[in-house]
Write a protein that holds these residues in place. Structure first.
Motif, PDB file in Angstrom:
ATOM      1  N   ALA A 173      10.626 -12.950  33.636  1.00 34.32           N
ATOM      2  CA  ALA A 173      10.423 -13.081  34.905  1.00 34.32           C
ATOM      3  C   ALA A 173      11.188 -13.843  35.538  1.00 34.32           C
ATOM      4  O   ALA A 173      11.484 -15.118  35.095  1.00 34.32           O
ATOM      5  CB  ALA A 173       8.973 -13.490  35.258  1.00 34.32           C
ATOM      6  N   ARG A 174      11.725 -13.721  36.742  1.00 34.77           N
ATOM      7  CA  ARG A 174      12.851 -14.438  37.703  1.00 34.77           C
ATOM      8  C   ARG A 174      12.380 -14.657  39.050  1.00 34.77           C
ATOM      9  O   ARG A 174      11.869 -13.511  39.373  1.00 34.77           O
ATOM     10  CB  ARG A 174      14.321 -13.900  37.399  1.00 34.77           C
ATOM     11  N   SER A 175      12.687 -15.512  39.555  1.00 37.37           N
ATOM     12  CA  SER A 175      12.480 -15.577  41.049  1.00 37.37           C
ATOM     13  C   SER A 175      13.730 -15.543  41.906  1.00 37.37           C
ATOM     14  O   SER A 175      14.845 -15.730  41.276  1.00 37.37           O
ATOM     15  CB  SER A 175      11.946 -16.964  41.548  1.00 37.37           C
ATOM     16  N   ALA A 176      13.819 -14.771  42.884  1.00 33.67           N
ATOM     17  CA  ALA A 176      15.145 -14.570  43.628  1.00 33.67           C
ATOM     18  C   ALA A 176      15.234 -15.327  44.818  1.00 33.67           C
ATOM     19  O   ALA A 176      15.746 -15.025  46.059  1.00 33.67           O
ATOM     20  CB  ALA A 176      15.281 -13.089  44.030  1.00 33.67           C
ATOM     21  N   ASP A 180      15.869 -21.219  35.011  1.00 35.76           N
ATOM     22  CA  ASP A 180      16.562 -21.705  33.724  1.00 35.76           C
ATOM     23  C   ASP A 180      15.656 -22.088  32.664  1.00 35.76           C
ATOM     24  O   ASP A 180      16.105 -21.783  31.451  1.00 35.76           O
ATOM     25  CB  ASP A 180      17.212 -23.168  34.247  1.00 35.76           C
ATOM     26  N   SER A 181      14.546 -22.518  32.882  1.00 33.06           N
ATOM     27  CA  SER A 181      13.469 -22.878  31.695  1.00 33.06           C
ATOM     28  C   SER A 181      13.094 -21.305  31.091  1.00 33.06           C
ATOM     29  O   SER A 181      12.990 -21.324  30.016  1.00 33.06           O
ATOM     30  CB  SER A 181      12.271 -23.321  32.262  1.00 33.06           C
ATOM     31  N   ALA A 182      12.873 -20.488  32.046  1.00 36.13           N
ATOM     32  CA  ALA A 182      12.450 -19.100  31.450  1.00 36.13           C
ATOM     33  C   ALA A 182      13.793 -18.483  30.642  1.00 36.13           C
ATOM     34  O   ALA A 182      13.189 -17.924  29.476  1.00 36.13           O
ATOM     35  CB  ALA A 182      12.201 -17.942  32.543  1.00 36.13           C
ATOM     36  N   CYS A 223       5.185 -18.286  37.620  1.00 33.26           N
ATOM     37  CA  CYS A 223       4.294 -19.280  36.879  1.00 33.26           C
ATOM     38  C   CYS A 223       3.257 -18.378  35.931  1.00 33.26           C
ATOM     39  O   CYS A 223       3.020 -18.660  34.826  1.00 33.26           O
ATOM     40  CB  CYS A 223       3.818 -20.241  37.489  1.00 33.26           C
ATOM     41  N   SER A 224       2.782 -17.546  36.729  1.00 37.10           N
ATOM     42  CA  SER A 224       1.480 -16.789  36.069  1.00 37.10           C
ATOM     43  C   SER A 224       2.354 -15.856  34.933  1.00 37.10           C
ATOM     44  O   SER A 224       1.737 -15.802  33.924  1.00 37.10           O
ATOM     45  CB  SER A 224       0.931 -15.743  36.807  1.00 37.10           C
ATOM     46  N   ALA A 225       3.443 -15.272  35.337  1.00 31.78           N
ATOM     47  CA  ALA A 225       3.833 -14.281  34.207  1.00 31.78           C
ATOM     48  C   ALA A 225       4.522 -15.292  32.971  1.00 31.78           C
ATOM     49  O   ALA A 225       4.439 -14.778  31.861  1.00 31.78           O
ATOM     50  CB  ALA A 225       5.182 -13.496  34.917  1.00 31.78           C
ATOM     51  N   LEU A 226       4.968 -16.271  33.365  1.00 30.93           N
ATOM     52  CA  LEU A 226       5.369 -17.330  32.260  1.00 30.93           C
ATOM     53  C   LEU A 226       4.359 -17.484  31.125  1.00 30.93           C
ATOM     54  O   LEU A 226       4.328 -17.917  29.989  1.00 30.93           O
ATOM     55  CB  LEU A 226       6.156 -18.380  32.817  1.00 30.93           C
TER      56      LEU A 226
END
Length: 690
Positions: free
Chosen positions: A222-225, A241-243, A212-215
């Motif tokens: 930025a992606r989460s795994a 998906d939003s990013a 969220c901070s990167a976005l």
């Protein structure tokens, strides 16, 4: 926060953690109780053993009181109460049970022998106590027997208690180690639980916060795994998906800008090179762009060149007509590509040779030209030099061969074929071993390659073999050509056939160092070998012997049978001498009928005597000289280095004096040099007789 407000999956994780903590607490209590029971059991066993020691002492004291005061009523207690308590304690220690209100476990197996010793000592002690009870008052022997058995029982009991103390300490140590192990296990389980909480809850939350901070900062890549399966994973997927959607929108916006920037960067990169001149020209054949390298090539300031300088000022006369024709055909689209070479003129008037490439383009809707120019003046000079070198390479009388760094043949000249008989088709791709004669060992080639690797050069004589099988000697010089990075580009070998030259040199050398009549080393060769033998001995070798021989009665053979027979006899003498010595020794003829022997590596001076007798015996045999038979003998003198002479002349003089001594004592014998042979009177008499 209410319990039912927590997502179900997180509530399950919390419940599982609580259950694990409860199980851990129950396990800790159970293990501690087990360890305490084991420690208490050992303490009770040690307590009972102590009571047995006190009972044995009490029985002895009461027995002694009963013996001294028969009127006291102590006998029943000695015979019934106290022994039964001791035996009950003994059985409890042996089999386990309850005694003295204590639950007892059997003594450890390792202490069973000591417990049996206590039981046997108790029986002997009981017999002694009974004997004391029946003995008359004042019977000291019964008292002494009881005291001796009591002391033995006490010692056995003390030994058992010492063993129990050791076992108790071991149990305490075991209990302590168990507590440590339990503590370590608790730490491991707590760490595992913490790791699970960190892995399954805290780290996913931290990863989501970072995403969220990167976005928020504008980093939409930025992606989460997080894996799917719980609420945190679903939230991470929604953020991903939003990013991705936002990133695709930005990529579409920047795509056209990137393509334009890429084209501009590519052109600027090409234009900034230091090798090729980049130009652009309009349809009127005027320069409208030039990079710094082109300005250097033509000698014009860059601003002047790119400010509309006409081609006609750079290309003069026929060269301009060629350039104009080519450029107009390209502008009209009659040719697909353009490459040509021509002569241009620099701003200072010096001619320069150029290689030009060009293609058509459109600039502001009008046709234009873009291309590159190379200064090939030095290349042309190098090509001319290379053509001259090729002529030398092809027509020189010295054989040449070019190999790679590993000695694989890359090229040869005609002289190579003339010397070796091999054509280029037969040797290219093979190593120089194709010419090997087998005369040189592996050490020779290893030394050659070592010098090539160290200095890049080698020269010397090599025995090789022609294609016909004939051996020849070549004088070979090898030089190495290196690349700019220091690696080997190639090796160039130049050689010529020096077989006949080496034969002539060998013949001249042989004539200078060997006697023409006997083919033995002559005086010069002898002197060189004598000096080398002295150097070898000084360098740590063994001493050596020098023998000086003079034939007896040789003059009579010459005078009687003639010089031809004398020469034949000298040749036979040389042969017999050579057959008597080792390969490491040396036989030489100094002149006339004088010969020398150098016998190397003499450990003991007496070792040379058998050789001297062998030589004298061989030389004294008859010689068949044509139709005649002659018989001569020899007188031999022997001197040893270093004891008989410190240099060559001194040692030779000593051997000569010893030889004269042999002649004076009847000839056909050998004399070893002695210091007295140098006395002035002896030397003077020998000089006068000589």
């Amino acid at each position: 926060m209410r319990l039912d407000s927590i997502p179900r999956t997180l509530r399950q994780k919390a419940s599982l953690a609580f259950v694990l903590v409860v199980l851990l607490a129950v396990g800790n209590v159970s293990i501690v109780q087990f360890l305490l029971r084991e420690s208490d059991g050992m303490a009770a066993t040690l307590n009972v053993a102590g009571k047995m020691r006190m009972l044995s002492q009490r029985i002895g004291l009461q027995a002694l009181m009963a013996h001294r005061h028969p009127d006291l009523e102590l006998l029943d207690a000695i015979q019934e109460d106290l022994p039964s308590s001791f035996e009950a304690a003994y059985e409890a220690l042996r089999r386990g049970g309850r005694v003295f209100d204590l639950d007892i476990v059997p003594v450890p197996a390792v202490l069973s022998p000591q417990l049996r010793e206590v039981g046997l000592a108790w029986k002997r002690y009981g017999v002694a106590v009974g004997a004391l009870a029946e003995a008359p008052a004042g019977d000291r022997s019964a008292v002494a027997e009881m005291a001796r058995n009591g002391a033995d029982l006490l010692a056995r009991t003390e030994a058992l208690m010492d063993g129990l103390v050791v076992q108790a300490r071991a149990v305490q140590q075991k209990t302590l180690y168990g507590a440590y192990a339990l503590f370590a296990l608790d730490l491991v389980l707590l760490a595992l639980a913490g790791w699970v909480v960190f892995r399954r809850i805290l780290r996913p939350i931290r990863e989501l916060v970072d995403q969220c901070s990167a976005l928020a900062a504008g980093d939409y890549s930025a992606r989460s795994a997080l894996p799917p399966g719980d609420e945190l994973g679903e939230l991470g997927q929604v953020l991903n998906d939003s990013a991705a959607h936002i990133e695709q929108l930005l990529a579409d916006i920047q795509k056209k800008h990137a393509a334009l920037a890429e084209s501009q960067a590519m052109f600027e990169g090409l234009s900034d090179n230091t090798v090729a001149g980049i130009y652009m020209a309009d349809e009127n054949l005027r320069f409208i762009h030039a990079n710094e390298r082109l300005a250097e090539i033509l000698g014009y300031p860059r601003d002047e060149l790119a400010g509309g300088l006409p081609f006609k000022q750079v290309f003069v006369g026929p060269a301009y007509e060629v350039v104009r024709t080519r450029l107009q055909e390209r502008l009209a689209g009659h040719t697909t590509g353009m490459r040509y070479e021509c002569v241009a003129r620099r701003r200072d008037g010096d001619p320069i040779e150029l290689e030009i490439f060009g293609s058509r383009m459109y600039l502001h809707g009008r046709p234009a030209l873009i291309g590159i120019m190379f200064d090939i003046t030095e290349r042309r000079r190098a090509e001319a030099s290379a053509r001259r070198a090729a002529l030398v390479y092809a027509h020189t009388s010295e054989a040449m061969v070019v190999t790679d760094a590993d000695g694989v043949i890359q090229d040869i000249n005609p002289a190579f074929t003339a010397v070796t008989g091999y054509s280029a088709e037969e040797v290219v791709g093979r190593t120089m071993a194709v010419l090997s004669s087998g005369r040189h060992d592996q050490a020779f080639y290893q030394a050659m390659w070592a010098q090539l690797h160290e200095t890049g050069r080698w020269n010397g004589d090599i025995h090789n073999r022609r294609k016909s099988g004939e051996e020849y000697v070549e004088r070979l010089s090898i030089n190495t050509s290196y690349n700019e990075d220091g690696s080997v580009n190639c090796r160039i070998g130049l050689f010529s056939d020096v077989t006949e030259k080496r034969r002539r040199e060998a013949t001249i050398w042989h004539q200078a160092h060997y006697d023409h009549l006997t083919q033995l080393p002559n005086r010069q060769m002898f002197q060189e070998n004598l000096r080398r033998s002295i150097e070898h001995s000084r360098g740590g070798g063994l001493p050596f012997a020098l023998a000086f021989l003079d034939l007896d009665l040789f003059k009579e053979v010459n005078d009687t049978l003639g010089h031809e027979a004398g020469d034949q006899l000298l040749r036979l003498v040389a042969r017999r001498l050579s057959e008597c010595v080792r390969n490491s020794d040396m036989v030489a003829r100094l002149g006339g009928d004088e010969f020398t022997l150098i016998v190397r590596d003499i450990g003991d001076p007496n070792d040379v005597l058998p050789l001297c007798h062998k030589v004298l015996e061989a030389l004294s045999q008859p010689y068949v000289l044509g139709d005649s038979v002659a018989q001569v003998s020899a007188s031999m003198g022997v001197a040893f280095y270093p004891c008989d002479g410190g240099d060559a002349s001194e040692l030779l003089r000593a051997a000569d004096l010893a030889m004269y001594a042999a002649k004076e004592h009847g000839r056909n014998q050998c004399r070893i040099y002695e210091a007295g042979m140098r006395s002035p009177a002896v030397v003077r008499s020998r000089t006068q007789s000589g």
